[in-house]
Scaffold this motif. Sequence first.
Motif, PDB file in Angstrom:
ATOM      1  N   GLY A 192       0.574  -1.283  -0.461  1.00  0.00           N
ATOM      2  CA  GLY A 192       0.082  -0.259   0.207  1.00  0.00           C
ATOM      3  C   GLY A 192       1.444   1.330   0.360  1.00  0.00           C
ATOM      4  O   GLY A 192      -0.122   2.660   0.346  1.00  0.00           O
ATOM      5  N   GLY A 193       1.999   1.067  -0.231  1.00  0.00           N
ATOM      6  CA  GLY A 193       3.178   2.059  -0.055  1.00  0.00           C
ATOM      7  C   GLY A 193       2.799   3.847  -1.183  1.00  0.00           C
ATOM      8  O   GLY A 193       3.272   5.027  -0.776  1.00  0.00           O
ATOM      9  N   SER A 194       1.983   3.346  -2.129  1.00  0.00           N
ATOM     10  CA  SER A 194       2.073   4.464  -3.005  1.00  0.00           C
ATOM     11  C   SER A 194       1.271   5.777  -2.384  1.00  0.00           C
ATOM     12  O   SER A 194       2.152   6.763  -2.892  1.00  0.00           O
ATOM     13  CB  SER A 194       1.321   3.965  -4.492  1.00  0.00           C
ATOM     14  N   ASP A 195       0.652   5.451  -1.003  1.00  0.00           N
ATOM     15  CA  ASP A 195       0.150   6.482  -0.987  1.00  0.00           C
ATOM     16  C   ASP A 195       1.240   7.116  -0.173  1.00  0.00           C
ATOM     17  O   ASP A 195       1.419   8.115   0.377  1.00  0.00           O
ATOM     18  CB  ASP A 195      -0.311   5.541   1.206  1.00  0.00           C
ATOM     19  N   VAL A 196       3.158   6.302   0.391  1.00  0.00           N
ATOM     20  CA  VAL A 196       3.681   7.365   0.806  1.00  0.00           C
ATOM     21  C   VAL A 196       4.336   8.145  -0.325  1.00  0.00           C
ATOM     22  O   VAL A 196       4.658   9.630   0.215  1.00  0.00           O
ATOM     23  CB  VAL A 196       4.478   6.547   1.647  1.00  0.00           C
ATOM     24  N   THR A 197       4.544   8.050  -1.122  1.00  0.00           N
ATOM     25  CA  THR A 197       4.635   8.387  -2.202  1.00  0.00           C
ATOM     26  C   THR A 197       4.346  10.088  -2.208  1.00  0.00           C
ATOM     27  O   THR A 197       4.864  10.787  -2.663  1.00  0.00           O
ATOM     28  CB  THR A 197       4.755   7.331  -3.687  1.00  0.00           C
TER      29      THR A 197
END
Length: 449
Positions: A184-189
Amino acid sequence: MGVKVVKFGGSSLADAGQIKKAAAIIKADPERRFMVPSAPGKRFDADIKVTDMLYACYEKASLGEDFTADFQMIKDRYNGIIADLGVDVSLEAQFEQIRQNLATAGREYAASRGEFLNGIIIAAYLGFEFVDAADVIVFNDEGMMMRHETVAKLRERLEGVECAVIPGFYGRSVSGVVRTFSRGGSDVTGSLLARAVRASVYENWTDVSGMLVADPRIVDQPLEIPVITYKELRELAYMGASVLHEDAIFPVRTAGIPINIRNTNRPEDAGTMIIPDDSAEESQRTITGIAGKKGFSAINIEKSMMNSEIGFCRDVLNVIADLGISFEHMPSGIDTMSVIVDTDSLKGKEDQLLEALRKTVNPDHVEIEHEVALLAVVGKGMRRTHGTAARIFAALAHARINVKMIDQGSSELNVIVGVNEHDLHQAIRCIYDVAVRRTYDVFITSSLV
Ligand code: ASP
């Protein structure tokens, strides 16, 4: 003119039809200049996300097994999207390079290719510049993202760039290895990018119209949350209710940038606005959200005259800390105290803990109680209304639910209630009915009179 960063999740980009919706959203507002895509997600329930297909391919490749058929499925997925979009792009060179590197460049490299390939297609479709996240998102060699370096690199690289697509989920370590965030790390980008370009808002497009006051699997048709502060979100996320990756909050929160959760399939919905804690805009509701979580244990300690024994609490907490257990809450009475911990963190340590407590603080009674659930009723508005706690506890009493502990932070942002695990859903439902549904109905009725 302000700048908006838009991140689209996997279900929003699962096929050409979804990508067209995302593109229409972006083109509808010239301020939407920087876009972060996830890898294509599920098109239907039984479908497989491209990221999962890549992980599976890597497993086979790293064991020296034949992964040709699995890899072909991934290629077909992207080639299908390219054909349906009618965009003039060929990914053959990239496919070949990935195939060659798959076994050796690592699991994170393999997973990152989902966003990388999707980003190339979407950039071409939008007519935006493609910026490889490996060049701008910096990790250290332990796999931790380096925020200052990343924001600086993003600023430098995007200087003078009108519009760009920067794939989510991955970056590169200082020694040149591709690394990813957790799932789910695209949120962080997206969050890092919003901070770097000083966006007026970070729009996070997904497949729901924002957050709901309670879990719809527990409460029938709960209300949506139009506005929530970062602090309130943190409280609800702690109890497991969140639509965002946890690490996506910090970069924008500290820069005072709001996040807007939006629905790609219903762009007309306003979604949920996550706003800075000191924002003038405020929810009109007393209760913003209710969430609960199972899996806690209570260490209950009794000792007469505990209140006058200097250092008693400190000694108890030291014993707990020495065993490497972190505590969540500590409600106390005059001669009693309970320490609420995550049940998993107690595993294999219970006897040792009881023995150490008996030796160190010599209690009259000590026991560990399992199957405790915590629920949080969160709302900044509780500070300005009377009787909310009374309504919550009257509702629980009426439903004959035994309350094990109550904890209200001094900020009056939340009330935390401990109940038996098997009472959790019923407790959430009855609090929702009394403190949200009826209040809201009264509000509607009175505003109609
Ligand atoms: N594609 C990655 C995942 O499935 C990252 C993301 O979508 O944010 O977890």
